[in-house]
Design an enzyme around this catalytic site. Structure first.
Site, PDB file in Angstrom:
ATOM      1  N   ARG A   1      50.545  22.282 -18.256  1.00 24.36           N
ATOM      2  CA  ARG A   1      51.848  22.201 -18.916  1.00 24.36           C
ATOM      3  C   ARG A   1      52.036  23.288 -19.975  1.00 24.36           C
ATOM      4  O   ARG A   1      51.107  23.636 -20.704  1.00 24.36           O
ATOM      5  CB  ARG A   1      52.034  20.847 -19.595  1.00 24.36           C
ATOM      6  CG  ARG A   1      51.728  19.663 -18.726  1.00 24.36           C
ATOM      7  CD  ARG A   1      51.817  18.377 -19.530  1.00 24.36           C
ATOM      8  NE  ARG A   1      51.170  17.261 -18.842  1.00 24.36           N
ATOM      9  CZ  ARG A   1      51.052  16.046 -19.343  1.00 24.36           C
ATOM     10  NH1 ARG A   1      51.538  15.775 -20.532  1.00 24.36           N
ATOM     11  NH2 ARG A   1      50.442  15.096 -18.658  1.00 24.36           N
TER      12      ARG A   1
ATOM     13  N   HIS B   1      49.755  25.963 -24.291  1.00 28.70           N
ATOM     14  CA  HIS B   1      49.653  25.437 -22.925  1.00 28.70           C
ATOM     15  C   HIS B   1      48.315  24.754 -22.738  1.00 28.70           C
ATOM     16  O   HIS B   1      47.340  25.026 -23.447  1.00 28.70           O
ATOM     17  CB  HIS B   1      49.842  26.551 -21.890  1.00 28.70           C
ATOM     18  CG  HIS B   1      48.656  27.460 -21.738  1.00 28.70           C
ATOM     19  ND1 HIS B   1      47.643  27.241 -20.826  1.00 28.70           N
ATOM     20  CD2 HIS B   1      48.327  28.606 -22.391  1.00 28.70           C
ATOM     21  CE1 HIS B   1      46.745  28.198 -20.915  1.00 28.70           C
ATOM     22  NE2 HIS B   1      47.125  29.039 -21.853  1.00 28.70           N
ATOM     23  N   CYS B   2      48.288  23.826 -21.772  1.00 30.09           N
ATOM     24  CA  CYS B   2      47.036  23.183 -21.369  1.00 30.09           C
ATOM     25  C   CYS B   2      46.801  23.537 -19.910  1.00 30.09           C
ATOM     26  O   CYS B   2      47.277  24.566 -19.431  1.00 30.09           O
ATOM     27  CB  CYS B   2      47.108  21.678 -21.592  1.00 30.09           C
ATOM     28  SG  CYS B   2      48.417  20.856 -20.662  1.00 30.09           S
ATOM     29  N   ALA B   3      46.092  22.712 -19.174  1.00 31.64           N
ATOM     30  CA  ALA B   3      45.738  23.051 -17.798  1.00 31.64           C
ATOM     31  C   ALA B   3      46.947  23.105 -16.881  1.00 31.64           C
ATOM     32  O   ALA B   3      46.976  23.866 -15.920  1.00 31.64           O
ATOM     33  CB  ALA B   3      44.728  22.044 -17.253  1.00 31.64           C
TER      34      ALA B   3
END
Length: 467
Positions: free
Chosen positions: A30, A26-28
Site C-alpha cells: 500500500r 509505503h509498505c509491502a
C-alpha cells in the site's frame, strides 16, 4: 512519460494535490498518504486510476492498494514529484494519538513485532527444510538412513533453527525500546541479560532437569529463552525510564550514567518482578490458546478460518503475532498458520471467480492479479479491491476459509513457522505434511470459488453497486 509516473500524478491530483499531502510512505502493498483534509480526496478518481486495487482510510492514513512490486515503483515516482517521504515508523508516530486506546495498543503491537517477523520467517523455513532433508523417505532416495546423518550436521541445523528463539527476548526488547523512544542498543543488552548463560535455562527448568534460582526464599529466577511478555513489558518501562533519567542527568555524564542506571534498575525489576509475573501470565495465555486450538471436531479451525479475514479488515490482526511466536517458541510448531492460510486462500478463490465470471475488462484486470496476490499470502488487494466492494464474494470467501480451517484442524496440520501462507507457505510444511497442506488450500479455494460463481457475483450486482 512512464506509466507509473502518470499513475503517481493522477493519485496526487485525486487526493487533493501536493498542498493537501503531509507525507507519503509505503509498505509491502500500500501507498500510505497522510493528508490535511480528508474531504478533499476524490475517492472515485483514486479507484479509477490504473493499477489501483482499492483505497481506504485506516489508522489515520489514506492507504492506496497497489500490490507488491508496483507500490515501490509508484512511490518512487511520487517522490520524484517533490513530495515529502517518510518511513512507516515515522508515520506511525504521527498517527499514534489517533483512534481508540485499543486501536493504539494494537498499532503498538504491530510496530514492535512486525520488524522481528523476517527473522522468524527465516527460522521457520530452516525448520521446514530440516524436516524435509531428515525424512526417512527423502534420505532413502540417496541410499541413507537417519543414522547416517552426522552430529555436526545436526548441530548446524540447530544453530539455524534455534538461535532466533533462544534470543527472542533480545529481539523483543530491542524493538520495544525502538518503538517507545529508548536507545535500541540498551534494549538489546537488557534482552540479552534475560537469556544470560548465568541464569538457569528456561527450557531446562520446564523439562524438570534444571531448577530455578530462588532469591529471598520465594522469588524464582530463570532465563527467559523463547519468552515474549517479560521482554516486552521490560522494554516499555526501560525506554520510559531511560528518557526520564536522561532528562535529569547532566549532558557531560549522560553517556555514562544513563545506560548504567537504566540497565541496573531494569534488569533488577525484570528478574525479580516483571519476569516472574508476566512469564506466568504468558503461560496462561499460551495454555488458553492451545486449549482453543485443541477444541474437538475442528471447531477452532472453523471459527478462526471463517473470521480471520474479518479481523484483518479491522486492522487488529497484528495482536496474533505474539501468540504465533509463543506457539513456535514453546511447541516448535504453529497450528494457527495452517488455519489462517485457508482463510487467505479462500479470499483469493472468491476474487478469482469474480475475475473469470465478469465481462468487465477493468474488473478482470483488477480481480485476477488480486487473486494471485492472495495466493502469495497478501489479501488486501483481493479484499478491498474486489470482494468487500461487492460484498457477497467476501462472505463466500469467509465460508471457504471456515471449511478449509475446519479440515486443517481435523487433520492436525502444524506449520514450522509464521507469516507466510498459501503458495510460499508450502515451505513450512515440508516435514511430511505438504500433501495435506495443498489439499486444505485447494478445498478452501474451491469452496469460495464455487460459492462466489454460483451465488456471490454477477455483473448485474456490479452495476447495482456502482450506480
Amino acid at each position: 512519460m512512464s506509466e507509473n509516473r502518470k499513475i503517481a500524478e493522477e493519485i496526487v491530483k485525486a487526493v487533493g494535490g501536493d498542498e493537501n499531502i503531509l507525507s507519503v510512505a509505503h509498505c509491502a502493498t500500500r501507498l500510505r498518504i497522510m493528508v490535511k483534509d480528508k474531504e478533499a480526496i476524490d475517492q472515485e478518481a483514486v479507484e479509477a486510476t490504473d493499477k489501483v486495487k482499492g483505497a481506504f482510510f485506516n489508522s489515520g492514513q489514506y492507504q492506496v492498494i497497489f500490490g507488491t512490486g508496483t507500490v515501490n515503483r509508484v512511490y518512487e515516482e511520487v517522490m520524484n514529484l517533490g513530495l515529502k517521504g517518510s518511513t512507516k515508523s515515522e508515520q506511525s508516530s504521527e498517527v499514534a494519538k489517533s483512534g481508540s486506546a485499543f486501536q493504539r495498543a494494537i498499532r503498538t503491537f504491530g510496530d514492535v513485532f512486525v520488524p522481528i517477523i523476517p527473522a522468524l520467517v527465516a527460522t521457520g523455513l530452516f525448520m521446514g527444510l530440516r524436516g524435509l532433508v531428515l525424512q526417512e523417505q527423502i534420505l532413502a532416495l540417496f541410499g541413507m538412513t537417519p543414522d547416517d546423518i552426522s552430529q555436526n550436521f545436526i548441530l548446524f541445523t540447530e544453530i539455524l533453527t534455534d538461535t532466533a528463539f533462544i534470543f527472542l527476548p533480545a529481539l523483543v526488547a530491542w524493538s520495544t525500546f525502538r518503538v517507545f523512544g529508548g536507545s535500541p542498543i540498551v534494549g538489546l543488552v537488557l534482552g540479552l541479560m534475560l537469556v544470560s548463560p548465568s541464569l538457569p535455562n528456561a527450557w531446562g527448568v520446564a523439562g524438570g532437569d534444571v531448577h530455578p534460582i530462588e532469591f529471598f526464599g520465594f522469588i524464582p529466577v530463570v532465563g527467559y529463552q523463547g519468552s515474549v511478555l517479560p521482554a516486552f513489558i521490560a522494554g516499555i518501562l526501560g525506554a520510559k525510564l531511560e528518557k526520564q533519567i536522561r532528562r535529569r542527568v547532566p549532558e557531560a555524564l549522560d553517556l555514562i550514567i544513563t545506560p548504567f542506571l537504566t540497565l541496573l534498575i531494569m534488569i533488577t525489576l525484570a528478574l525479580f518482578a516483571i519476569g516472574p509475573i508476566f512469564h506466568s501470565l504468558e503461560n496462561v495465555i499460551l495454555d488458553g490458546t492451545i486449549a482453543v486450538l485443541e477444541w474437538p471436531f475442528g471447531i477452532s479451525g472453523l471459527i478462526i478460518g471463517a473470521l480471520n479475514q474479518v479481523i484483518v479488515v479491522t486492522g487488529v490482526h497484528h495482536i496474533f503475532n505474539m501468540l504465533e511466536i509463543q506457539l513456535l517458541a514453546n511447541l516448535g510448531s504453529n497450528p494457527y498458520n495452517a488455519i489462517i492460510t485457508c482463510s487467505i486462500a479462500a479470499q483469493g478463490g472468491a476474487a478469482l471467480a469474480v475475475g473469470l465470471k465478469t465481462k468487465s475488462k477493468k474488473l478482470k484486470a483488477l480481480a485476477l492479479p488480486s487473486s494471485f496476490s492472495a495466493f502469495l499470502g497478501i489479501t488486501e488487494p483481493a479484499i478491498f479491491g474486489v470482494n468487500l466492494r461487492y460484498g457477497k464474494p467476501f462472505i463466500m470467501g469467509l465460508v471457504g476459509g471456515g471449511v478449509g480451517g475446519f479440515i486443517a484442524s481435523i487433520v492436525g496440520l502444524k506449520g514450522t513457522g509464521m507469516a507466510i501462507t498459501v503458495i510460499p507457505g508450502t515451505l513450512l510444511y515440508l516435514n511430511g505434511q505438504i500433501l495435506l497442506y495443498i489439499l486444505v488450500n485447494v478445498i478452501a479455494i474451491g469452496v469460495a470459488f464455487a460459492l462466489t460463481w454460483m451465488f456471490g457475483y454477477s455483473d448485474k450486482l456490479k452495476n447495482d453497486v456502482e450506480k
